[in-house]
Design a protein around this motif. Structure first.
Motif, PDB file in Angstrom:
ATOM      1  N   HIS A 275       0.534  -1.447  -0.143  1.00  0.00           N
ATOM      2  CA  HIS A 275       0.102  -0.206  -0.146  1.00  0.00           C
ATOM      3  C   HIS A 275       0.685   1.388  -0.144  1.00  0.00           C
ATOM      4  N   CYS A 276       1.935   1.419   0.683  1.00  0.00           N
ATOM      5  CA  CYS A 276       2.513   1.962   0.747  1.00  0.00           C
ATOM      6  C   CYS A 276       3.540   2.640  -0.578  1.00  0.00           C
ATOM      7  N   ARG A 277       4.365   1.352  -1.059  1.00  0.00           N
ATOM      8  CA  ARG A 277       4.606   1.492  -1.875  1.00  0.00           C
ATOM      9  C   ARG A 277       3.664   1.631  -3.288  1.00  0.00           C
ATOM     10  N   ASN A 278       2.586   1.361  -3.612  1.00  0.00           N
ATOM     11  CA  ASN A 278       1.625   2.353  -4.021  1.00  0.00           C
ATOM     12  C   ASN A 278       1.449   3.351  -4.424  1.00  0.00           C
ATOM     13  N   GLY A 279       1.892   4.796  -3.298  1.00  0.00           N
ATOM     14  CA  GLY A 279       1.625   5.720  -3.110  1.00  0.00           C
ATOM     15  C   GLY A 279       0.590   6.342  -2.177  1.00  0.00           C
ATOM     16  N   HIS A 280       0.288   5.974  -1.333  1.00  0.00           N
ATOM     17  CA  HIS A 280      -0.303   5.907  -0.396  1.00  0.00           C
ATOM     18  C   HIS A 280       0.442   6.268   1.039  1.00  0.00           C
ATOM     19  N   ALA A 281       1.418   5.817   1.223  1.00  0.00           N
ATOM     20  CA  ALA A 281       2.369   6.256   2.696  1.00  0.00           C
ATOM     21  C   ALA A 281       1.153   7.308   3.834  1.00  0.00           C
ATOM     22  N   GLY A 282       1.349   8.605   3.067  1.00  0.00           N
ATOM     23  CA  GLY A 282       0.812   9.676   3.643  1.00  0.00           C
ATOM     24  C   GLY A 282      -0.288   9.500   4.401  1.00  0.00           C
ATOM     25  N   LEU A 283      -0.724   8.595   3.305  1.00  0.00           N
ATOM     26  CA  LEU A 283      -2.726   8.121   3.935  1.00  0.00           C
ATOM     27  C   LEU A 283      -2.747   7.380   5.280  1.00  0.00           C
ATOM     28  N   ASP A 284      -3.862   7.487   6.607  1.00  0.00           N
ATOM     29  CA  ASP A 284      -4.517   7.065   7.554  1.00  0.00           C
ATOM     30  C   ASP A 284      -4.080   5.404   6.489  1.00  0.00           C
ATOM     31  N   TYR A 285      -4.035   4.634   8.126  1.00  0.00           N
ATOM     32  CA  TYR A 285      -4.028   3.087   7.466  1.00  0.00           C
ATOM     33  C   TYR A 285      -5.560   2.726   7.118  1.00  0.00           C
ATOM     34  N   SER A 286      -6.160   3.409   7.325  1.00  0.00           N
ATOM     35  CA  SER A 286      -7.666   3.121   6.832  1.00  0.00           C
ATOM     36  C   SER A 286      -7.526   2.917   5.300  1.00  0.00           C
ATOM     37  N   SER A 287      -6.987   3.963   4.820  1.00  0.00           N
ATOM     38  CA  SER A 287      -7.050   4.303   3.113  1.00  0.00           C
ATOM     39  C   SER A 287      -6.036   2.636   2.819  1.00  0.00           C
ATOM     40  N   ILE A 288      -6.072   1.289   3.415  1.00  0.00           N
ATOM     41  CA  ILE A 288      -5.572   0.158   2.742  1.00  0.00           C
ATOM     42  C   ILE A 288      -6.735  -0.258   2.541  1.00  0.00           C
ATOM     43  N   ILE A 289      -8.390  -0.006   2.620  1.00  0.00           N
ATOM     44  CA  ILE A 289      -9.395   0.136   2.064  1.00  0.00           C
ATOM     45  C   ILE A 289      -9.596   0.301   0.385  1.00  0.00           C
ATOM     46  N   LYS A 290      -8.474   0.939  -0.128  1.00  0.00           N
ATOM     47  CA  LYS A 290      -8.168   0.667  -1.609  1.00  0.00           C
ATOM     48  C   LYS A 290      -7.518  -0.314  -2.027  1.00  0.00           C
ATOM     49  N   MET A 291      -7.330  -0.406  -1.729  1.00  0.00           N
ATOM     50  CA  MET A 291      -6.261  -1.929  -1.936  1.00  0.00           C
ATOM     51  C   MET A 291      -7.502  -2.710  -2.411  1.00  0.00           C
ATOM     52  N   ALA A 292      -8.655  -3.505  -1.768  1.00  0.00           N
ATOM     53  CA  ALA A 292      -9.192  -4.339  -1.252  1.00  0.00           C
ATOM     54  C   ALA A 292     -10.410  -3.387  -2.367  1.00  0.00           C
ATOM     55  N   MET A 293     -11.214  -2.538  -2.357  1.00  0.00           N
ATOM     56  CA  MET A 293     -12.935  -2.335  -2.888  1.00  0.00           C
ATOM     57  C   MET A 293     -12.004  -0.825  -4.059  1.00  0.00           C
ATOM     58  N   GLU A 294     -13.104  -0.540  -4.847  1.00  0.00           N
ATOM     59  CA  GLU A 294     -13.584   0.809  -5.777  1.00  0.00           C
ATOM     60  C   GLU A 294     -14.051   1.581  -4.676  1.00  0.00           C
ATOM     61  N   LEU A 295     -14.411   2.399  -4.222  1.00  0.00           N
ATOM     62  CA  LEU A 295     -14.563   3.461  -3.504  1.00  0.00           C
ATOM     63  C   LEU A 295     -15.839   4.471  -3.998  1.00  0.00           C
ATOM     64  N   PRO A 296     -16.482   4.615  -4.191  1.00  0.00           N
ATOM     65  CA  PRO A 296     -17.412   5.636  -4.755  1.00  0.00           C
ATOM     66  C   PRO A 296     -16.227   7.252  -5.061  1.00  0.00           C
ATOM     67  N   GLY A 297     -16.008   6.815  -6.434  1.00  0.00           N
ATOM     68  CA  GLY A 297     -15.649   7.769  -7.197  1.00  0.00           C
ATOM     69  C   GLY A 297     -14.267   7.207  -7.373  1.00  0.00           C
ATOM     70  N   GLN A 298     -13.813   6.325  -7.028  1.00  0.00           N
ATOM     71  CA  GLN A 298     -12.090   5.954  -7.045  1.00  0.00           C
ATOM     72  C   GLN A 298     -12.290   4.690  -7.754  1.00  0.00           C
ATOM     73  N   ALA A 299     -11.597   4.035  -8.873  1.00  0.00           N
ATOM     74  CA  ALA A 299     -10.837   3.016  -9.133  1.00  0.00           C
ATOM     75  C   ALA A 299     -10.573   1.847  -8.175  1.00  0.00           C
ATOM     76  N   ALA A 300     -10.568   1.138  -7.948  1.00  0.00           N
ATOM     77  CA  ALA A 300      -9.644  -0.167  -7.029  1.00  0.00           C
ATOM     78  C   ALA A 300      -8.624  -0.557  -7.705  1.00  0.00           C
ATOM     79  N   MET A 301      -7.808   0.060  -6.455  1.00  0.00           N
ATOM     80  CA  MET A 301      -6.140  -0.881  -7.444  1.00  0.00           C
ATOM     81  C   MET A 301      -6.518  -2.579  -7.979  1.00  0.00           C
ATOM     82  N   THR A 302      -5.085  -2.537  -8.578  1.00  0.00           N
ATOM     83  CA  THR A 302      -5.379  -3.960  -9.094  1.00  0.00           C
ATOM     84  C   THR A 302      -3.889  -4.790  -8.226  1.00  0.00           C
ATOM     85  N   THR A 303      -5.342  -5.519  -7.292  1.00  0.00           N
ATOM     86  CA  THR A 303      -4.675  -6.833  -6.532  1.00  0.00           C
ATOM     87  C   THR A 303      -4.655  -7.682  -6.929  1.00  0.00           C
TER      88      THR A 303
END
Ligand code: NAD
Length: 312
Positions: A275-303
């Motif tokens: 998650h940090c390597r994917n550019g999210h190091a400075g975001l709160d740790y709950s942003s790991i949700i971006k790795m698991a799913m598409e959020l409203p208005g945001q494409a999911a990361m490809t895992t």
């Protein structure tokens, strides 16, 4: 103890300082970052021109710094907190670092006639602001008794878990578990949403079932389901993902050193590293949700799907 030097006025240190001020303590603070210093001054913290200047004027010093290296340098470097503080001063480190660094720093401080507690915290920025942190304290009981009025100004629960280093050991155990719980929570939410469930309804179900946990109750990762948490603020502020990774790596090291099984801890640690390597190091740790799913208005990361799981 009336006059407190607060070193490290970031996401946690600033609201903790504000609560000390609100409880009637005098706070003289220092941070390397000009932005943090400005925010602290706006909150009524008196600013020193260095950590040493703050420590030299204080009855008690609190540090809230990023890493063990920062803590070791701040205390032990030439002109650091040890040199600047008066004999008998109580120094409290609330950063999350390895217990081995704490033990080393505490031994040097004690040999020089200072008192030291490790008092890391849990609760994140929401509870730092509310003054309801949990403190896990390592050190002597009489030093904790002296520190208690300060800790009570910033926290709600105070646990004495043992001698110097024990506070940090407890903190690393906790953060390994909270990292695992956050990853598990986002995976469960992603699974439900991918299969047509409303994340709010699913969260209520799990909160009242055997999957209940802190992320669901007080630190929800899905945007829009809870106020005053980082997911309501674009994952800004809060507890940076690279700090969660730091803590999980420290827990992993502790597990290796003590030959303890930490298989899920290792796996969750790898996910935060990705998650940090994917550019999210400075975001709160709950942003790991971006790795698991598409959020409203945001494409999911490809895992990539895990390999080697046989079809049923
Ligand atoms: P942060 O990056 O927001 O704040 C740290 C501050 O320390 C920064 O403003 C930085 O400029 C300052 N700093 C660094 N080195 C310094 C030095 N030598 N002298 C003076 N200032 C210095 O980090 P944070 O989120 O407040 O976390 C601080 C510590 O607390 C970390 O160890 C973290 O793991 C732990 N922690 C954080 C949270 C959270 O939710 N943010 C929760 C519990 C514990």
């Amino acid at each position: 103890m009336k006059r407190i030097a607060f070193i490290g006025l970031g996401n946690m240190g600033l609201p903790m300082s504000r609560n000390l001020l609100a409880a009637g303590f005098e706070v003289i603070g220092y941070d390397l970052s000009p932005r943090a210093r400005t925010a602290a001054a706006e909150s009524g913290v008196e600013l020193a021109s260095s950590a040493a200047e703050a420590a030299g004027q204080a009855d008690c010093v609190i540090t809230m710094l990023p890493t063990g290296q920062d803590v070791r340098e701040a205390y032990l470097a030439d002109g650091g907190l040890l040199a600047a503080s008066r004999p008998g001063t109580l120094l409290i480190d609330s950063s999350t670092i390895s217990s081995s660094v704490t033990v080393e720093v505490a031994a040097v401080l004690r040999a020089a006639g200072r008192r030291m507690l490790d008092a890391p915290v849990s609760g994140g920025t929401p509870r730092a602001q509310a003054g309801t942190l949990t403190f896990m304290v390592g050190g002597d009981a009489e030093d904790l008794a002296a520190a208690r009025p300060l800790l009570e100004a910033m926290g709600q629960k105070i646990f004495h878990v043992g001698g110097n280093g024990a506070g940090h050991t407890a903190k690393l155990c906790n953060n390994m578990l909270s990292g695992i719980c956050m990853v598990g929570t986002v995976e469960a939410l992603a699974l439900g949403v991918a299969n047509g469930l409303d994340p709010a309804v699913l969260s209520d179900v799990m909160r009242n079932s055997s999957g209940a946990n802190y992320a669901l109750d007080r630190y929800h990762p899905y945007p829009g389901l809870m106020e005053n948490v980082p997911s309501a603020n674009g994952f800004e502020g809060g507890f940076r993902s690279d700090f969660q990774l730091k803590d999980m790596r420290l827990a992993k090291q502790l597990a290796n050193d003590s030959r303890t099984m930490a298989a899920l801890g290792d796996l969750a640690c790898e996910m935060f590293a990705m998650h940090c390597r994917n550019g999210h190091a400075g975001l709160d740790y709950s942003s790991i949700i971006k790795m698991a799913m598409e959020l409203p208005g945001q494409a999911a990361m490809t895992t990539p799907a895990p390999a080697g799981i046989p079809a049923e």
